[in-house]
Design an enzyme around this catalytic site. Structure first.
Site, mmCIF file in Angstrom:
data_model
loop_
_atom_site.group_PDB
_atom_site.id
_atom_site.type_symbol
_atom_site.label_atom_id
_atom_site.label_comp_id
_atom_site.label_asym_id
_atom_site.label_seq_id
_atom_site.Cartn_x
_atom_site.Cartn_y
_atom_site.Cartn_z
ATOM 1 N N ARG A 1 0.789 -1.229 0.000
ATOM 2 C CA ARG A 1 0.000 0.000 0.000
ATOM 3 C C ARG A 1 0.824 1.283 0.000
ATOM 4 O O ARG A 1 0.576 2.192 -0.789
ATOM 5 C CB ARG A 1 -0.913 0.055 1.253
ATOM 6 C CG ARG A 1 -2.162 -0.756 1.156
ATOM 7 C CD ARG A 1 -2.493 -1.331 2.527
ATOM 8 N NE ARG A 1 -1.513 -2.355 2.822
ATOM 9 C CZ ARG A 1 -1.672 -3.630 2.487
ATOM 10 N NH1 ARG A 1 -2.790 -4.026 1.961
ATOM 11 N NH2 ARG A 1 -0.717 -4.525 2.705
ATOM 12 N N THR A 2 1.760 1.381 0.925
ATOM 13 C CA THR A 2 2.371 2.683 1.174
ATOM 14 C C THR A 2 3.166 3.169 -0.040
ATOM 15 O O THR A 2 3.032 4.314 -0.482
ATOM 16 C CB THR A 2 3.275 2.609 2.419
ATOM 17 O OG1 THR A 2 2.527 2.006 3.467
ATOM 18 C CG2 THR A 2 3.737 3.987 2.850
ATOM 19 N N LYS B 1 26.537 -3.038 -0.796
ATOM 20 C CA LYS B 1 27.999 -2.825 -0.785
ATOM 21 C C LYS B 1 28.450 -2.125 0.491
ATOM 22 O O LYS B 1 29.593 -1.717 0.604
ATOM 23 C CB LYS B 1 28.397 -1.971 -1.993
ATOM 24 C CG LYS B 1 27.961 -2.531 -3.323
ATOM 25 C CD LYS B 1 28.367 -1.562 -4.434
ATOM 26 C CE LYS B 1 27.515 -1.739 -5.669
ATOM 27 N NZ LYS B 1 27.736 -0.656 -6.633
ATOM 28 N N ARG C 1 11.086 3.928 3.705
ATOM 29 C CA ARG C 1 10.718 2.830 4.627
ATOM 30 C C ARG C 1 11.987 2.053 4.936
ATOM 31 O O ARG C 1 12.759 1.722 4.038
ATOM 32 C CB ARG C 1 9.673 1.908 4.008
ATOM 33 C CG ARG C 1 9.464 0.653 4.849
ATOM 34 C CD ARG C 1 8.243 -0.127 4.465
ATOM 35 N NE ARG C 1 7.032 0.566 4.870
ATOM 36 C CZ ARG C 1 5.818 0.038 4.817
ATOM 37 N NH1 ARG C 1 5.655 -1.194 4.367
ATOM 38 N NH2 ARG C 1 4.771 0.728 5.195
ATOM 39 N N HIS D 1 4.940 5.114 11.906
ATOM 40 C CA HIS D 1 4.437 5.093 10.532
ATOM 41 C C HIS D 1 3.413 6.230 10.445
ATOM 42 O O HIS D 1 2.207 6.011 10.404
ATOM 43 C CB HIS D 1 3.787 3.732 10.279
ATOM 44 C CG HIS D 1 3.450 3.418 8.849
ATOM 45 N ND1 HIS D 1 3.452 4.363 7.846
ATOM 46 C CD2 HIS D 1 3.090 2.244 8.263
ATOM 47 C CE1 HIS D 1 3.107 3.767 6.698
ATOM 48 N NE2 HIS D 1 2.878 2.488 6.927
HETATM 49 N N1 ASP Z 1 1.758 -2.225 6.805
HETATM 50 C C1 ASP Z 1 1.881 -1.757 8.160
HETATM 51 C C2 ASP Z 1 3.330 -1.390 8.432
HETATM 52 O O1 ASP Z 1 4.134 -1.401 7.515
HETATM 53 C C3 ASP Z 1 1.353 -2.742 9.140
HETATM 54 C C4 ASP Z 1 1.992 -4.115 9.086
HETATM 55 O O2 ASP Z 1 2.856 -4.371 8.240
HETATM 56 O O3 ASP Z 1 1.563 -4.947 9.878
HETATM 57 O O4 ASP Z 1 3.640 -1.070 9.541
HETATM 58 N N1 CP Z 2 -0.383 -0.299 5.795
HETATM 59 C C1 CP Z 2 0.833 -0.438 5.210
HETATM 60 O O1 CP Z 2 1.800 0.252 5.537
HETATM 61 O O2 CP Z 2 0.845 -1.347 4.213
HETATM 62 P P1 CP Z 2 2.144 -1.790 3.387
HETATM 63 O O3 CP Z 2 3.105 -2.398 4.397
HETATM 64 O O4 CP Z 2 1.648 -2.772 2.391
HETATM 65 O O5 CP Z 2 2.740 -0.561 2.778
#
Ligand code: ASP
Ligand code: CP
Length: 301
Positions: free
Chosen positions: A46-47, A76, A97, A125
């Protein structure tokens, strides 16, 4: 803009949510000529894509690496600080991320363009928390006065931590923390809520509170952060200790909703998906508009 501040008051003004509402329908090219770089050292569905889609819908372009841990010069031995220095030379905004809690903070210290924390380690997050609040507001008409039960892995999950920081800005919020004893929320969060006079209670089960909450916000066990847990019997036991299925949903009060940042495992049954309480796919959809609003707002004169 400081996404690492524990007091990001300036990004939860109602106007940001109004902007997200406005962007649901209209077209906007405010990011034309700008580049968003998505650097993801951990997996994402998603993100990353919602940020990229948001940028593209606003007329901008993106550079993206979905597995920077294995396919950038991190392999590296390059430190994230060096990578960010380099990437910020050709980017207008960096979405990061990372598996380390403080990576976004370290990145922001050396970046000459804004860094957005897209989920770092078991830390925070924040844009997930923004879309979570936006979802509560849209689904229920407001945020003040909400009673919310947050479930699951509160120790290693980062979304609940960020959500608590934002809930602390609102009035008459009540939070039930529901988790196995080994996965309790961090004391730092409880101290913060105490300072904000938010009432909270830690409980082992939903049983006595399920009919009293407006929102159930459930989360998966973060097994990738728990060495040796994998998917063995202990993992299954933890996961089932707070499972939400249609039978559980039937005990909720009228108008209450179920949220989940996703991805889900067995803690949220598929038989919930078609119930009116299930808000989690709408919650995910909202991420696009909230991230569009955030990008637009960041570059507003
Ligand atoms: N997608 C969210 C996160 O990246 C929640 C999860 O992965 O459980 O924190
Ligand atoms: N909710 C969320 O962060 O989803 P992803 O880890 O898929 O990005």
């Amino acid at each position: 803009m400081n996404f690492h501040s524990k007091e990001p008051r300036h990004i939860i003004e109602a106007q940001q949510f109004d902007l997200a509402d406005a962007l649901r329908n209209g077209r906007d090219s405010c990011m034309a000529g700008k580049i968003l770089t998505a650097l993801f050292y951990e997996p994402s569905t998603r993100t990353r894509h919602s940020f990229e889609a948001a940028m593209m819908r606003l007329g901008g372009e993106k550079l993206s690496t979905e597995n920077a841990k294995d396919f950038s010069s991190a392999v590296k031995g390059e430190r994230v600080e060096d990578t960010i220095r380099i990437e910020s030379a050709w980017s207008d905004v960096i979405v990061l991320r990372h598996y380390e809690d403080d990576a976004a903070l370290r990145a922001a210290r050396v970046s000459c363009v804004p860094v957005i924390n897209a989920g770092c380690g078991k830390g925070q997050h924040p844009t997930q928390a923004l879309l979570d609040l936006y979802t509560i507001k849209r689904e229920r008409g407001g945020i003040d006065g909400t009673t919310i039960a947050v479930l699951g892995d509160l120790k290693y999950g980062r979304t609940v931590r960020s959500l608590c920081y934002l809930l602390g800005k609102f009035k008459s919020i009540r939070i039930f923390f529901v988790s196995p004893p080994s996965l309790r929320i961090g004391r730092d969060i409880l101290e913060y809520l105490g300072e904000k006079s938010i009432s909270y209670l830690e409980v082992d089960s939903l049983e006595h509170i399920i009919g009293r909450v407006d929102v159930i916000y459930t989360t998966r066990i973060q097994k990738e952060r728990m060495e040796g847990l994998a998917s063995g019997p202990e993992f299954l036991r933890l996961q089932h200790s707070y499972r939400i299925d249609a039978a559980a949903a039937s005990k909720m009060q009228h108008g209450a909703i179920i949220m989940h940042p996703l991805p889900r495992n067995d803690e949220l049954a598929f038989d919930v998906d078609d119930l009116p309480q299930a808000a989690y796919f709408r919650q995910s959809d909202n991420g696009l508009y909230v991230r569009m609003a955030l990008l637009k707002w960041m570059f507003m004169k």
